[in-house]
Design a protein around this motif. Structure first.
Motif, PDB file in Angstrom:
ATOM      1  N   PRO A 120     -67.884 -61.723  13.384  1.00 36.91           N
ATOM      2  CA  PRO A 120     -68.174 -62.902  14.213  1.00 36.91           C
ATOM      3  C   PRO A 120     -67.472 -64.169  13.732  1.00 36.91           C
ATOM      4  O   PRO A 120     -68.104 -65.131  13.282  1.00 36.91           O
ATOM      5  CB  PRO A 120     -69.699 -63.022  14.094  1.00 36.91           C
ATOM      6  N   TYR A 121     -66.140 -64.180  13.828  1.00 41.54           N
ATOM      7  CA  TYR A 121     -65.385 -65.345  13.371  1.00 41.54           C
ATOM      8  C   TYR A 121     -65.596 -66.565  14.267  1.00 41.54           C
ATOM      9  O   TYR A 121     -65.484 -67.699  13.824  1.00 41.54           O
ATOM     10  CB  TYR A 121     -63.888 -65.022  13.330  1.00 41.54           C
ATOM     11  N   GLN A 122     -65.844 -66.332  15.556  1.00 43.10           N
ATOM     12  CA  GLN A 122     -66.020 -67.444  16.487  1.00 43.10           C
ATOM     13  C   GLN A 122     -67.508 -67.611  16.788  1.00 43.10           C
ATOM     14  O   GLN A 122     -68.064 -66.901  17.630  1.00 43.10           O
ATOM     15  CB  GLN A 122     -65.256 -67.184  17.785  1.00 43.10           C
ATOM     16  N   PRO A 123     -68.172 -68.546  16.116  1.00 43.34           N
ATOM     17  CA  PRO A 123     -69.625 -68.654  16.285  1.00 43.34           C
ATOM     18  C   PRO A 123     -70.042 -68.973  17.707  1.00 43.34           C
ATOM     19  O   PRO A 123     -71.117 -68.550  18.145  1.00 43.34           O
ATOM     20  CB  PRO A 123     -70.004 -69.787  15.313  1.00 43.34           C
TER      21      PRO A 123
ATOM     22  N   SER B  86     -70.499 -65.664  19.235  1.00 39.94           N
ATOM     23  CA  SER B  86     -71.109 -64.592  18.437  1.00 39.94           C
ATOM     24  C   SER B  86     -72.512 -64.936  17.949  1.00 39.94           C
ATOM     25  O   SER B  86     -72.939 -64.448  16.892  1.00 39.94           O
ATOM     26  CB  SER B  86     -70.217 -64.294  17.226  1.00 39.94           C
ATOM     27  N   GLN B  87     -73.243 -65.779  18.674  1.00 39.96           N
ATOM     28  CA  GLN B  87     -74.548 -66.200  18.191  1.00 39.96           C
ATOM     29  C   GLN B  87     -75.524 -65.033  18.015  1.00 39.96           C
ATOM     30  O   GLN B  87     -76.324 -65.015  17.079  1.00 39.96           O
ATOM     31  CB  GLN B  87     -75.131 -67.263  19.119  1.00 39.96           C
ATOM     32  N   GLY B  88     -75.461 -64.038  18.908  1.00 35.60           N
ATOM     33  CA  GLY B  88     -76.379 -62.907  18.794  1.00 35.60           C
ATOM     34  C   GLY B  88     -76.161 -62.120  17.519  1.00 35.60           C
ATOM     35  O   GLY B  88     -77.116 -61.813  16.787  1.00 35.60           O
ATOM     36  N   VAL B  89     -74.900 -61.783  17.231  1.00 35.14           N
ATOM     37  CA  VAL B  89     -74.588 -61.021  16.019  1.00 35.14           C
ATOM     38  C   VAL B  89     -74.900 -61.847  14.775  1.00 35.14           C
ATOM     39  O   VAL B  89     -75.475 -61.347  13.796  1.00 35.14           O
ATOM     40  CB  VAL B  89     -73.109 -60.583  16.020  1.00 35.14           C
ATOM     41  N   LEU B  90     -74.529 -63.119  14.799  1.00 36.35           N
ATOM     42  CA  LEU B  90     -74.786 -63.975  13.646  1.00 36.35           C
ATOM     43  C   LEU B  90     -76.281 -64.109  13.373  1.00 36.35           C
ATOM     44  O   LEU B  90     -76.717 -64.066  12.217  1.00 36.35           O
ATOM     45  CB  LEU B  90     -74.161 -65.351  13.872  1.00 36.35           C
ATOM     46  N   GLN B  91     -77.077 -64.260  14.434  1.00 41.34           N
ATOM     47  CA  GLN B  91     -78.520 -64.358  14.216  1.00 41.34           C
ATOM     48  C   GLN B  91     -79.072 -63.048  13.663  1.00 41.34           C
ATOM     49  O   GLN B  91     -79.939 -63.064  12.778  1.00 41.34           O
ATOM     50  CB  GLN B  91     -79.260 -64.730  15.497  1.00 41.34           C
ATOM     51  N   ALA B  92     -78.573 -61.917  14.152  1.00 37.99           N
ATOM     52  CA  ALA B  92     -79.033 -60.623  13.648  1.00 37.99           C
ATOM     53  C   ALA B  92     -78.750 -60.499  12.155  1.00 37.99           C
ATOM     54  O   ALA B  92     -79.598 -60.033  11.385  1.00 37.99           O
ATOM     55  CB  ALA B  92     -78.370 -59.490  14.420  1.00 37.99           C
TER      56      ALA B  92
ATOM     57  N   ILE C 245     -71.985 -64.477   3.977  1.00 38.10           N
ATOM     58  CA  ILE C 245     -73.358 -64.960   4.094  1.00 38.10           C
ATOM     59  C   ILE C 245     -73.427 -65.828   5.344  1.00 38.10           C
ATOM     60  O   ILE C 245     -72.624 -66.746   5.530  1.00 38.10           O
ATOM     61  CB  ILE C 245     -73.791 -65.766   2.863  1.00 38.10           C
ATOM     62  N   VAL C 246     -74.372 -65.510   6.220  1.00 32.42           N
ATOM     63  CA  VAL C 246     -74.578 -66.274   7.455  1.00 32.42           C
ATOM     64  C   VAL C 246     -75.649 -67.325   7.196  1.00 32.42           C
ATOM     65  O   VAL C 246     -76.675 -67.048   6.562  1.00 32.42           O
ATOM     66  CB  VAL C 246     -74.999 -65.345   8.608  1.00 32.42           C
ATOM     67  N   GLY C 247     -75.403 -68.531   7.682  1.00 30.89           N
ATOM     68  CA  GLY C 247     -76.366 -69.616   7.516  1.00 30.89           C
ATOM     69  C   GLY C 247     -76.817 -70.185   8.849  1.00 30.89           C
ATOM     70  O   GLY C 247     -76.179 -69.961   9.890  1.00 30.89           O
ATOM     71  N   GLU C 248     -77.911 -70.938   8.803  1.00 34.52           N
ATOM     72  CA  GLU C 248     -78.455 -71.578  10.000  1.00 34.52           C
ATOM     73  C   GLU C 248     -78.057 -73.056  10.011  1.00 34.52           C
ATOM     74  O   GLU C 248     -78.055 -73.713   8.969  1.00 34.52           O
ATOM     75  CB  GLU C 248     -79.975 -71.444  10.005  1.00 34.52           C
ATOM     76  N   THR C 249     -77.717 -73.566  11.186  1.00 38.40           N
ATOM     77  CA  THR C 249     -77.307 -74.958  11.316  1.00 38.40           C
ATOM     78  C   THR C 249     -77.764 -75.477  12.683  1.00 38.40           C
ATOM     79  O   THR C 249     -78.564 -74.827  13.359  1.00 38.40           O
ATOM     80  CB  THR C 249     -75.777 -75.083  11.148  1.00 38.40           C
ATOM     81  N   THR C 250     -77.287 -76.630  13.076  1.00 41.07           N
ATOM     82  CA  THR C 250     -77.533 -77.144  14.424  1.00 41.07           C
ATOM     83  C   THR C 250     -76.203 -77.470  15.079  1.00 41.07           C
ATOM     84  O   THR C 250     -75.241 -77.868  14.406  1.00 41.07           O
ATOM     85  CB  THR C 250     -78.399 -78.415  14.393  1.00 41.07           C
ATOM     86  N   ASP C 251     -76.134 -77.323  16.395  1.00 40.70           N
ATOM     87  CA  ASP C 251     -74.890 -77.611  17.105  1.00 40.70           C
ATOM     88  C   ASP C 251     -74.856 -79.079  17.541  1.00 40.70           C
ATOM     89  O   ASP C 251     -75.745 -79.871  17.188  1.00 40.70           O
ATOM     90  CB  ASP C 251     -74.717 -76.662  18.301  1.00 40.70           C
TER      91      ASP C 251
ATOM     92  N   TYR D   6     -76.029 -70.469  14.366  1.00 37.60           N
ATOM     93  CA  TYR D   6     -75.723 -69.680  13.176  1.00 37.60           C
ATOM     94  C   TYR D   6     -74.213 -69.619  12.978  1.00 37.60           C
ATOM     95  O   TYR D   6     -73.446 -69.512  13.941  1.00 37.60           O
ATOM     96  CB  TYR D   6     -76.307 -68.272  13.310  1.00 37.60           C
ATOM     97  N   VAL D   7     -73.790 -69.655  11.702  1.00 35.69           N
ATOM     98  CA  VAL D   7     -72.362 -69.660  11.369  1.00 35.69           C
ATOM     99  C   VAL D   7     -72.131 -68.836  10.106  1.00 35.69           C
ATOM    100  O   VAL D   7     -73.063 -68.589   9.330  1.00 35.69           O
ATOM    101  CB  VAL D   7     -71.842 -71.098  11.129  1.00 35.69           C
ATOM    102  N   LEU D   8     -70.880 -68.420   9.907  1.00 37.69           N
ATOM    103  CA  LEU D   8     -70.492 -67.818   8.636  1.00 37.69           C
ATOM    104  C   LEU D   8     -70.390 -68.952   7.617  1.00 37.69           C
ATOM    105  O   LEU D   8     -69.485 -69.779   7.679  1.00 37.69           O
ATOM    106  CB  LEU D   8     -69.161 -67.087   8.776  1.00 37.69           C
ATOM    107  N   THR D   9     -71.319 -68.979   6.689  1.00 34.82           N
ATOM    108  CA  THR D   9     -71.412 -70.094   5.747  1.00 34.82           C
ATOM    109  C   THR D   9     -70.519 -69.904   4.534  1.00 34.82           C
ATOM    110  O   THR D   9     -69.816 -70.814   4.113  1.00 34.82           O
ATOM    111  CB  THR D   9     -72.873 -70.266   5.281  1.00 34.82           C
ATOM    112  N   LEU D  10     -70.548 -68.721   3.942  1.00 36.28           N
ATOM    113  CA  LEU D  10     -69.735 -68.427   2.761  1.00 36.28           C
ATOM    114  C   LEU D  10     -69.025 -67.100   2.949  1.00 36.28           C
ATOM    115  O   LEU D  10     -69.611 -66.123   3.410  1.00 36.28           O
ATOM    116  CB  LEU D  10     -70.616 -68.367   1.507  1.00 36.28           C
ATOM    117  N   GLN D  11     -67.765 -67.057   2.558  1.00 33.92           N
ATOM    118  CA  GLN D  11     -66.974 -65.827   2.605  1.00 33.92           C
ATOM    119  C   GLN D  11     -66.115 -65.787   1.346  1.00 33.92           C
ATOM    120  O   GLN D  11     -65.282 -66.664   1.146  1.00 33.92           O
ATOM    121  CB  GLN D  11     -66.080 -65.787   3.844  1.00 33.92           C
TER     122      GLN D  11
END
Length: 444
Positions: free
Chosen positions: A100-103, A106-112, A292-298, A305-310
């Protein structure tokens, strides 16, 4: 069988869209020297009915997990997978999703993934989990690499009662990581904390399995304390199903918790693929492998949800990277999340109690000497069968029962020892059948 419609008109339309006249034009840039220049050596094409019959014949040559009645464990277990797991995994949003590079897409996968990480943290008592690993062996190697960078030390200690596959993978990775691997022998099926403390001197980490490979409950808090006393990171390799009845590693002082996730929501699948999990204390977060996926606000203030650390070497400076994990086991990890959510804390506890109770009944019912009779166990235990266990297994399978795993494959001094696993799928009648078959084929 999946049906895909593909007519000549479909093919012509695709070729026209990409601007070529025929399929051969797609390979125009390939040098003659790398072309096969002949048809593939394959049998003639089959019609749908004939092809289905052919694959059914091939499949019939395999035994699935419950046929014959199986008491095989040793790291992979025949637990029940509820229908809701497949129902969720078969949704196209998950089944065909890529990284899920494009948040925004990809919100569904990122939230999962985020919810999976949360579940693993709750299960292990740790602060942070990554998005999953390949399996329960490679996450052990990852833990060693984390420990090396966190401590500046190059020795890792692994208990002999840890899975032989885990130990072998750690040893395989060790030369590339610049690590020395030291093993601590078991004493009557468990690890001595004092012996572990001596081996842990100047070590980056100590890896122990709980319950261990023999099914025995290790003195886990004492082992973690012994490692910490030597300023090595305690690493517990755990079965997620056991954490419904056993203390979480984070609650008895471990720095990292790892394990094979198959028992939570994955089928045996003839040995894989499955998923590994890795969770750690917060101070190790920037050294953790994978994503690691993290939670944020748009921009509108809504949760996202976004990819926070890679930590992949493709994403950051190579000398700072701690991982080359590419697409992780997200679909299989999602199965674990659905499974754990379906069970809930109470269901997980009941599952663990059921497995423990069945194992206790089987111990009493089998008229065979227990290898470590003075040790507490979870869902596996070892018995002596009086002759090579491989022979006993062969004869038992001919009678419709797979009685377990031959420990002599990994511990030569245990050539006559059988490791028997019990899950909630085995009934009292199954145990009676196992007892009757072993009474016939074992040397008592």
């Amino acid at each position: 069988m999946t049906y895909l419609s593909l007519t000549d008109a479909d093919r012509d339309a695709m070729l026209e869209t990409i601007g070529v006249g025929e399929i051969e034009d797609l390979f125009a840039e390939l040098p003659e020297g790398v072309r096969l220049e002949r048809d593939l050596d394959l049998p003639p094409a089959l019609g749908e009915q004939e092809l289905t019959a052919y694959f059914e014949e091939l499949a019939a040559a395999n035994d699935h997990g419950s046929a014959p009645i199986s008491f095989l464990g040793a790291g992979l277990y025949d637990h029940y997978v509820p229908a809701i797991v497949d129902a969720v995994l078969q949704r196209g949003e998950f089944l065909t999703a890529y990284t899920p590079y494009q948040p925004e897409l990809s919100q569904g996968v990122l939230q999962a993934i985020f919810e999976y990480q949360t579940a693993i943290c709750e299960l292990t008592g740790m602060d942070v989990s990554n998005a999953s690993g390949y399996d329960g062996t490679t996450v052990a190697a990852d833990a060693c690499y984390i420990a090396k960078h966190a401590t500046g030390r190059s020795k890792v200690v692994v208990t002999e009662a840890t899975s032989p596959q885990v130990r072998q993978v750690v040893k395989t990775y060790a030369p590339g990581f610049g690590l020395e691997v030291v093993e601590v022998p078991h004493r009557s099926g468990a690890t001595d904390p004092d012996e572990l403390r001596a081996a842990a001197e100047d070590a980056a980490c100590v890896i122990f399995q709980h319950p261990n490979f023999f099914g025995v409950l290790e003195p886990a808090p004492e082992l973690a304390a012994a490692a910490a006393d030597a300023e090595a990171l305690p690493v517990a390799h755990v079965d997620p199903v056991s954490l419904g009845v056993l203390e979480a590693p984070g609650h008895y002082g471990c720095a990292i918790a790892i394990g094979e996730g198959q028992s939570a929501g994955n089928y045996l699948s003839y040995g894989g693929p499955h998923y590994g999990f890795l969770a750690a204390r917060f101070e190790l977060i920037r050294r953790m492998p994978g994503r690691i996926v993290g939670e944020t606000t748009d921009a509108a203030g809504d949760r996202g949800y976004v990819l926070t650390l890679q930590t992949r070497e493709q994403h950051i400076r190579r000398e700072k990277a701690t991982s080359n994990i590419t697409t992780n086991q997200t679909l299989l990890a999602l199965a674990g999340l659905v499974y754990l959510s379906w069970l809930g804390p109470e269901g997980l506890r009941e599952l663990g109690e059921t497995c423990t109770g069945l194992a206790a009944y089987a111990k009493d019912r089998l008229e065979l000497p227990l290898l470590f009779s003075d040790r507490a166990t979870f869902k596996e235990f070892a018995v002596r069968v009086g002759r090579p266990a491989q022979d006993v297994i062969r004869e038992a399978r001919a009678r419709g029962v797979n009685p377990g795993y031959p420990l002599g494959r990994d511990y030569p001094e245990m050539d006559d020892v059988l490791l028997v696993a019990l899950t909630e799928k085995r009934s009292m009648a199954d145990i009676e059948r196992l007892a009757d078959v072993l009474a016939e084929v074992a040397a008592t």
